[in-house]
Design a protein around this motif. Structure first.
Motif, PDB file in Angstrom:
ATOM      1  N   LEU A 162     101.976  11.602  -4.335  1.00 18.24           N
ATOM      2  CA  LEU A 162     103.231  12.187  -4.787  1.00 18.24           C
ATOM      3  C   LEU A 162     103.637  13.451  -4.058  1.00 18.24           C
ATOM      4  O   LEU A 162     104.106  14.406  -4.643  1.00 18.24           O
ATOM      5  N   VAL A 163     103.383  13.476  -2.715  1.00 12.23           N
ATOM      6  CA  VAL A 163     103.863  14.632  -1.972  1.00 12.23           C
ATOM      7  C   VAL A 163     105.216  14.357  -1.319  1.00 12.23           C
ATOM      8  O   VAL A 163     105.978  15.278  -1.044  1.00 12.23           O
ATOM      9  N   LEU A 164     105.488  13.102  -1.035  1.00 15.32           N
ATOM     10  CA  LEU A 164     106.726  12.788  -0.333  1.00 15.32           C
ATOM     11  C   LEU A 164     107.926  12.834  -1.278  1.00 15.32           C
ATOM     12  O   LEU A 164     109.009  13.266  -0.914  1.00 15.32           O
ATOM     13  N   GLN A 165     107.662  12.430  -2.489  1.00 15.84           N
ATOM     14  CA  GLN A 165     108.780  12.311  -3.449  1.00 15.84           C
ATOM     15  C   GLN A 165     109.562  13.601  -3.633  1.00 15.84           C
ATOM     16  O   GLN A 165     110.794  13.594  -3.545  1.00 15.84           O
ATOM     17  N   PRO A 166     108.875  14.760  -3.847  1.00 16.76           N
ATOM     18  CA  PRO A 166     109.667  15.988  -4.021  1.00 16.76           C
ATOM     19  C   PRO A 166     110.481  16.334  -2.781  1.00 16.76           C
ATOM     20  O   PRO A 166     111.551  16.915  -2.877  1.00 16.76           O
ATOM     21  N   LEU A 167     109.960  15.934  -1.606  1.00 18.52           N
ATOM     22  CA  LEU A 167     110.680  16.262  -0.378  1.00 18.52           C
ATOM     23  C   LEU A 167     111.946  15.425  -0.263  1.00 18.52           C
ATOM     24  O   LEU A 167     113.017  15.920   0.108  1.00 18.52           O
ATOM     25  N   VAL A 168     111.771  14.154  -0.593  1.00 16.57           N
ATOM     26  CA  VAL A 168     112.936  13.256  -0.546  1.00 16.57           C
ATOM     27  C   VAL A 168     113.965  13.701  -1.585  1.00 16.57           C
ATOM     28  O   VAL A 168     115.175  13.781  -1.315  1.00 16.57           O
ATOM     29  N   GLU A 169     113.404  14.078  -2.734  1.00 13.41           N
ATOM     30  CA  GLU A 169     114.249  14.552  -3.825  1.00 13.41           C
ATOM     31  C   GLU A 169     115.060  15.761  -3.382  1.00 13.41           C
ATOM     32  O   GLU A 169     116.272  15.866  -3.612  1.00 13.41           O
ATOM     33  N   ASN A 170     114.393  16.634  -2.703  1.00 11.25           N
ATOM     34  CA  ASN A 170     115.021  17.849  -2.172  1.00 11.25           C
ATOM     35  C   ASN A 170     116.128  17.504  -1.195  1.00 11.25           C
ATOM     36  O   ASN A 170     117.223  18.086  -1.230  1.00 11.25           O
ATOM     37  N   ALA A 171     115.805  16.505  -0.282  1.00 14.73           N
ATOM     38  CA  ALA A 171     116.797  16.083   0.711  1.00 14.73           C
ATOM     39  C   ALA A 171     118.028  15.534   0.018  1.00 14.73           C
ATOM     40  O   ALA A 171     119.155  15.809   0.431  1.00 14.73           O
TER      41      ALA A 171
ATOM     42  N   ASP B 248      95.910  15.148  13.566  1.00 18.62           N
ATOM     43  CA  ASP B 248      96.761  15.343  12.390  1.00 18.62           C
ATOM     44  C   ASP B 248      97.756  14.192  12.240  1.00 18.62           C
ATOM     45  O   ASP B 248      97.983  13.434  13.171  1.00 18.62           O
ATOM     46  N   ILE B 249      98.293  14.166  11.062  1.00 20.19           N
ATOM     47  CA  ILE B 249      99.394  13.202  10.811  1.00 20.19           C
ATOM     48  C   ILE B 249     100.600  14.015  10.397  1.00 20.19           C
ATOM     49  O   ILE B 249     100.447  14.966   9.604  1.00 20.19           O
ATOM     50  N   THR B 250     101.729  13.709  10.969  1.00 22.67           N
ATOM     51  CA  THR B 250     102.959  14.380  10.509  1.00 22.67           C
ATOM     52  C   THR B 250     103.904  13.344   9.926  1.00 22.67           C
ATOM     53  O   THR B 250     104.055  12.253  10.477  1.00 22.67           O
ATOM     54  N   ILE B 251     104.439  13.753   8.826  1.00 26.00           N
ATOM     55  CA  ILE B 251     105.475  12.885   8.221  1.00 26.00           C
ATOM     56  C   ILE B 251     106.720  13.732   8.077  1.00 26.00           C
ATOM     57  O   ILE B 251     106.656  14.835   7.497  1.00 26.00           O
ATOM     58  N   GLN B 252     107.828  13.266   8.687  1.00 23.93           N
ATOM     59  CA  GLN B 252     109.061  14.051   8.637  1.00 23.93           C
ATOM     60  C   GLN B 252     110.077  13.365   7.738  1.00 23.93           C
ATOM     61  O   GLN B 252     110.216  12.144   7.754  1.00 23.93           O
ATOM     62  N   ILE B 253     110.708  14.207   6.960  1.00 25.73           N
ATOM     63  CA  ILE B 253     111.817  13.685   6.128  1.00 25.73           C
ATOM     64  C   ILE B 253     113.085  14.308   6.707  1.00 25.73           C
ATOM     65  O   ILE B 253     113.263  15.530   6.639  1.00 25.73           O
ATOM     66  N   ILE B 254     113.861  13.535   7.352  1.00 25.90           N
ATOM     67  CA  ILE B 254     115.024  14.028   8.097  1.00 25.90           C
ATOM     68  C   ILE B 254     116.308  13.571   7.384  1.00 25.90           C
ATOM     69  O   ILE B 254     116.498  12.380   7.137  1.00 25.90           O
TER      70      ILE B 254
ATOM     71  N   GLU C 154     112.995  22.729   9.398  1.00 29.42           N
ATOM     72  CA  GLU C 154     113.954  23.031  10.466  1.00 29.42           C
ATOM     73  C   GLU C 154     115.309  22.640   9.893  1.00 29.42           C
ATOM     74  O   GLU C 154     115.450  21.570   9.326  1.00 29.42           O
ATOM     75  N   SER C 155     116.257  23.507  10.059  1.00 26.55           N
ATOM     76  CA  SER C 155     117.559  23.160   9.455  1.00 26.55           C
ATOM     77  C   SER C 155     118.687  23.787  10.241  1.00 26.55           C
ATOM     78  O   SER C 155     118.531  24.858  10.837  1.00 26.55           O
ATOM     79  N   GLU C 156     119.785  23.104  10.244  1.00 26.69           N
ATOM     80  CA  GLU C 156     120.985  23.647  10.876  1.00 26.69           C
ATOM     81  C   GLU C 156     122.153  23.327   9.944  1.00 26.69           C
ATOM     82  O   GLU C 156     122.252  22.201   9.453  1.00 26.69           O
ATOM     83  N   MET C 157     122.952  24.353   9.716  1.00 28.56           N
ATOM     84  CA  MET C 157     124.059  24.149   8.772  1.00 28.56           C
ATOM     85  C   MET C 157     124.965  23.030   9.248  1.00 28.56           C
ATOM     86  O   MET C 157     125.292  22.936  10.427  1.00 28.56           O
ATOM     87  N   GLU C 158     125.380  22.169   8.285  1.00 31.52           N
ATOM     88  CA  GLU C 158     126.264  21.025   8.516  1.00 31.52           C
ATOM     89  C   GLU C 158     125.651  19.939   9.391  1.00 31.52           C
ATOM     90  O   GLU C 158     126.287  18.960   9.694  1.00 31.52           O
ATOM     91  N   GLU C 159     124.443  20.121   9.830  1.00 32.71           N
ATOM     92  CA  GLU C 159     123.824  19.121  10.698  1.00 32.71           C
ATOM     93  C   GLU C 159     122.722  18.368   9.966  1.00 32.71           C
ATOM     94  O   GLU C 159     122.511  17.197  10.202  1.00 32.71           O
ATOM     95  N   GLY C 160     121.970  19.067   9.135  1.00 28.38           N
ATOM     96  CA  GLY C 160     120.881  18.405   8.424  1.00 28.38           C
ATOM     97  C   GLY C 160     119.608  19.233   8.439  1.00 28.38           C
ATOM     98  O   GLY C 160     119.549  20.299   9.030  1.00 28.38           O
ATOM     99  N   THR C 161     118.645  18.653   7.717  1.00 30.09           N
ATOM    100  CA  THR C 161     117.379  19.371   7.579  1.00 30.09           C
ATOM    101  C   THR C 161     116.234  18.433   7.902  1.00 30.09           C
ATOM    102  O   THR C 161     116.298  17.239   7.582  1.00 30.09           O
ATOM    103  N   THR C 162     115.219  18.992   8.572  1.00 26.80           N
ATOM    104  CA  THR C 162     113.995  18.211   8.809  1.00 26.80           C
ATOM    105  C   THR C 162     112.835  18.935   8.153  1.00 26.80           C
ATOM    106  O   THR C 162     112.593  20.120   8.432  1.00 26.80           O
ATOM    107  N   VAL C 163     112.134  18.220   7.258  1.00 25.86           N
ATOM    108  CA  VAL C 163     110.913  18.788   6.655  1.00 25.86           C
ATOM    109  C   VAL C 163     109.730  18.078   7.267  1.00 25.86           C
ATOM    110  O   VAL C 163     109.705  16.844   7.286  1.00 25.86           O
ATOM    111  N   THR C 164     108.817  18.824   7.798  1.00 24.28           N
ATOM    112  CA  THR C 164     107.636  18.210   8.404  1.00 24.28           C
ATOM    113  C   THR C 164     106.434  18.482   7.538  1.00 24.28           C
ATOM    114  O   THR C 164     106.128  19.628   7.212  1.00 24.28           O
ATOM    115  N   LEU C 165     105.751  17.411   7.194  1.00 26.57           N
ATOM    116  CA  LEU C 165     104.544  17.530   6.390  1.00 26.57           C
ATOM    117  C   LEU C 165     103.358  17.255   7.308  1.00 26.57           C
ATOM    118  O   LEU C 165     103.331  16.262   8.021  1.00 26.57           O
ATOM    119  N   ARG C 166     102.415  18.174   7.321  1.00 26.08           N
ATOM    120  CA  ARG C 166     101.263  17.985   8.218  1.00 26.08           C
ATOM    121  C   ARG C 166      99.995  17.908   7.383  1.00 26.08           C
ATOM    122  O   ARG C 166      99.708  18.783   6.574  1.00 26.08           O
TER     123      ARG C 166
END
Lengths: 594, 329
Positions: free
Chosen positions: A484-493, A517-523, A572-584
């Motif tokens: 249940l680590v991805l869900q809050p991130l998706v929820e946030n997105a 490592d493993i990275t999972i990005q929610i973009i 990583e985020s840019e206004m009006e462009e989107g946000t990327t959350v990287t989970l490592r």
């Protein structure tokens, strides 16, 4: 009382060693010196006694010789042959010559009976001379009378004993003798006073020479004899004294009747042992104090050697002792240092029951107690962490449930039964997988499954306001991830990115392996987050009553609690462009799970 | 800082012990060595016991040997003239490896090579009474013959007038002793204005030759007032000649050395006096000096043992008696 600075600045080991050493040093020096002095004094005393005895023996021998000569001279003077000739009782030249021959014959018989007599001569002032020699020619009368032996006998009563000298009463005869001369009038008391005659008995000097020569006084010692006038009767180095190569302190000797005195002659110290004969000669034994204690150097050496040997032994023992005493202390110190560095798996060996042993025992007890306390703390911390994790997970569930159930209620009210079914079905699967087996780590595949259900639900709730896609490398699907680590991130997105975006948004979940490592990005391509807000995202305390933002912080917190500070989330985020959350997270395969 | 100080303290202690031990060791070691007896070979000109001079020197040698604890062997030839034998004896002596050799050289030149050998063998060489050409020895211990000559001349000068005629009876031409003595005599005479000195006569060490030469001289030179004999036979020959010619009070004689014949001349007042040497002192100093050199001390290269002028008057004083009439055991 404070210890002296000297002792404060040193280790106990050195202090003990130095103190012992000084103590031993002093003791040894004092003992060695005292024993040396005592034995040296003893040897000196023995030598002195021995020398005195020898000198007395020499004195007695010489007195014996001289008194023999005296008695011989007394005997000779009672001889009727001599008396007859001296008194001139025979009349006529022929009678006188015959008397002289008889007298000479008598004297000869006396001289021949003894080897120590050199000659006997009678001379009187009115020209009567007779000797023991038949053929030898006496020197002229005036010369004889002028000689010392004659003058001495005349000028004193009794017997005159000369020093050693060359007798020159006979023509061409020069013998070394000691002269014993006696005035005739003493015995021939009936003679007229103006008729003076002297009887001379000469003692062979070799008698005295041999007597003195054989005396051994140490290696270099010797005996000499001096007469009351200070002239040497016998001295083994007489010629050196006359040549002034050697000196004797004759004044000192003449002032002593008997006894010992130490004098300095030249650059040397000598010990005189003096004894005086009845007729005034001083017999002097000369010994060299250095020589007398012949083994003085040896004694010094022995005393010093044994002193040094015992010193070295004692030193070694003192060093060993101080080492033995301080070793447990050192050992304790080493262990304390270890404890200081955080090693608590130590135990000081207790070798003795003394104070240090007690100290060590106490130290051991203390370390044991600390260790106990430490493990207790670790255990408590662990328990606290687990309960915290549990709490975090537990608090996610109601939060999501309310929202979903709200959606379902809303769909049911609007009569969208088909969608209610789909959503409820997804929710039921979601809940099953969430509540599931209760384990913390699950394969990524299952987590993705879970997120699909979640996305299905959310997509329906927001009426297809967004699309989504999942691109995860095949090979990491089996890796473990916290549940249940991805869900809050998706929820946030959804809530912060897509929800406020007027256009249809898209959420991409991309998983890949980067080294270990493993990275999972929610973009998402939503409105983005301003940097100020983004900074706050991860710092938010786990206060779950606040909006969904706290969920992100929870995720980060959980990952870090579980895997350590190297892991977690980044934005990583840019206004009006989107946000990327990287989970490592570390790449952990199921079988490697801790 | 404190550990540095204690290190220094401990090192000092340790050093002290090492020094103490070293000292003790040294003392023990030297104690072992000290009793080591030095060996000396003494080679007089002759071992003929009838010659008083060498017997007395031997006494001096023995006295010093006893005093300083040295082991002295005496080797020598039967006569003073056997130079080859002396060389041979010295060669043997080198084989024995003594610490020192004391030599009275029978020849001023011929013994130099063997003396060099002695030195090359690491043996201390001391010459006594008669030295060697070139001063090969560590020290030469003898009468200063120049001074002795002056002393003899001085005594004569006091008993004659400066314009009187004087003759010198020397022994062997070319001998170091003879040359030195004559030089001393001539220097003293000329410095005191005595210029009428006859040519030197040589007795060749024979009293008969000296007698003959003196008789001739006295017959030819009736004005002669003084004769100086430079050794025992020369003096004795001259003295006997004066006595026989009845010139006792007219011609003054001074001489060298002591023999009972000379004592007789002194007592008869034919001789004014005689210069005597100190063989005892020579022997004693030779051993003493040899031992000093062996133990590494510096010594004078020449030592004068001195001489005495003996007259009838002072002959029996205790100082001179021993020199004039040595007591020979």
């Amino acid at each position: 009382m404070k210890p002296h600075r000297f002792f404060r600045s040193r280790s106990i080991h050195n202090n003990i060693a130095i103190s012992f050493s000084l103590l031993i040093l002093c003791t040894t020096i004092v003992l060695s010196y005292t024993s040396y002095r005592l034995s040296s004094a003893a040897v000196m005393g023995n030598s002195l006694a021995y020398t005195s005895q020898l000198i007395e023996q020499v004195k007695l021998n010489i007195e014996n010789y001289i008194s023999n000569m005296e008695s011989i001279s007394a005997l000779v003077l009672t001889s009727s042959d001599l008396e007859k000739y001296v008194k001139g009782s025979s009349s006529g030249q022929e009678g006188k010559v015959k008397d002289k021959q008889l007298a000479s014959q008598y004297l000869r018989s006396v001289v021949q009976s003894r080897t120590d007599i050199s000659s006997i001569v009678y001379a009187s002032s009115e020209g009567i001379t007779v000797s023991d020699r038949l053929d030898a020619v006496l020197k002229p009368l005036p010369e004889l009378i002028a000689q010392e032996w004659y003058q001495q006998a005349v000028n004193q009563t009794g017997v005159a004993v000369s020093s050693s000298h060359v007798q020159h009463i006979f023509q061409d005869e020069y013998r070394w003798v000691v002269s014993i001369s006696r005035k005739l009038s003493d015995t021939f008391s009936e003679m007229e006073a103006d008729r003076q005659g002297v009887l001379l008995v000469d003692l062979n000097y070799s008698v005295i020479n041999n007597l003195c020569k054989q005396i051994e006084l140490g290696k270099r010692g010797y005996v000499f004899i001096v007469d009351p006038s200070g002239s040497l009767v016998y001295h083994p180095q007489q010629q050196l004294i006359y040549s002034q190569l050697k000196f004797e302190q004759l004044e000192t000797v003449l002032g002593i009747k008997s006894g010992s005195v130490t004098v300095n002659t030249g650059n040397e110290q000598k010990l005189y042992t003096v004894d005086t004969t009845s007729f005034g000669w001083k017999i002097v034994g000369v010994t060299y104090p250095d020589d007398l204690v012949a083994n003085k150097q040896q004694m010094q050496g022995t005393a010093a050697l044994w002193g040094a040997v015992s010193l070295i032994f004692a030193m070694a023992i003192s060093v060993l002792l101080s080492y033995a005493l301080t070793k447990p202390l050192k050992n304790l110190e080493i262990n304390m240092k270890k404890a200081e560095r955080g090693e608590f798996d130590i135990r000081v060996e207790i070798e003795s029951t003394n104070e240090i042993g007690k100290l060590a025992r106490t130290f051991n007890l203390m370390i044991m107690k600390i260790k106990e306390l430490m493990s207790q703390i670790v255990m408590e911390q662990e328990m606290k962490r687990v309960s915290e994790l549990k709490a975090l997970q537990a608090q996610i569930k109601p939060h999501f449930l309310y929202n979903t159930l709200d959606s379902i209620i809303w769909m049911a009210e609007t009569g969208k039964m088909e969608e209610v079914v789909e959503m409820t079905s997804s929710l039921s699967k979601l809940l099953r997988s969430t509540i599931g087996e209760g384990e913390e780590l699950i394969p990524i595949a299952r987590e993705l499954e879970h997120i699909r259900h979640y996305l299905t639900i959310q997509n329906m709730r927001y009426r297809h306001k967004f699309t989504y896609s999942i691109e995860v490398q095949e090979d990491i699907l089996k890796c473990s991830i916290l549940k249940l680590v991805l869900q809050p991130l998706v929820e946030n997105a959804i809530y912060h990115g897509i929800k406020h975006n007027p256009e249809q948004g898209h959420i991409l979940i991309r998983g890949k392996r980067e080294h270990n490592d493993i990275t999972i990005q929610i973009i998402d391509n939503g409105v983005g987050v301003n940097p100020e807000q983004m900074g706050k995202l991860l710092l938010q305390k786990a206060d779950y009553r606040m909006g969904s933002g706290v969920g992100v912080a929870n995720v980060n917190h959980r990952i870090q609690l579980y895997f350590g500070d190297h892991y977690g989330l980044s934005f990583e985020s840019e206004m009006e462009e989107g946000t990327t959350v990287t989970l490592r997270i570390p790449a952990l395969y199921e079988e490697e799970n801790p | 800082m404190s550990s540095l100080w204690s290190k220094i303290g401990l090192s000092a202690l340790l050093l002290f012990f090492i020094i103490a031990l070293g000292w003790v060791g040294y003392r023990m070691f030297t104690n072992e060595l000290d009793p080591k007896v030095r060996t000396i070979i003494y080679v007089p000109k002759t071992i003929d016991t009838s010659i008083e001079f060498w017997e007395v020197m031997k006494q001096g040698v023995a006295t010093a040997a006893k005093e300083f604890g040295a082991d002295v062997h005496t080797i020598g030839t039967d006569t003073e003239l056997d130079v080859d034998k002396q060389i041979q004896l010295l060669e043997q002596a080198i084989e024995e490896k003594p610490d020192a050799i004391i030599l009275a050289a029978t020849d001023y030149y011929r013994l130099v090579p063997v003396a060099e050998q002695i030195k090359a063998a690491g043996i201390t060489l001391i010459t006594v009474d008669s030295g060697l050409n070139g001063g090969v020895s560590e020290s030469f211990i003898a009468t200063d013959n120049y001074k002795a000559g002056r002393k003899a001349a001085q005594e004569l000068i006091e008993n004659i007038h400066s314009d009187d005629q004087v003759a010198i009876m020397n022994f062997v031409p070319g001998t170091a002793t003879a040359i030195e003595r004559e030089k001393g005599v001539r220097d003293a005479l000329s410095q005191n204005g005595v210029d009428h000195v006859h040519d030197t006569l040589y007795s060749n060490g024979s009293s008969q030759k000296a007698y003959q030469l003196t008789v001739e001289l006295l017959k030819n030179q009736p004005q002669l007032k003084g004769i100086i004999g430079l050794n025992e036979p020369s003096t004795l020959g001259a003295g006997l000649a004066i006595m026989d010619l009845g010139l006792k009070s007219k011609v003054k004689l001074v001489g060298f050395d002591n023999s009972s014949s000379e004592v007789h001349l002194l007592e008869k007042e034919i001789m004014l006096g005689t210069v005597i040497q100190k063989p005892f002192t020579m022997g004693y100093l030779a051993v003493k000096t040899a031992l000093e050199v062996v133990s590494g001390h510096k010594v004078d290269s020449v030592m004068d043992t001195g001489s005495e002028f003996i007259t009838k008057e002072n002959m029996y004083t205790s100082e001179n008696e021993k020199l004039m009439f040595p007591f020979i055991e």
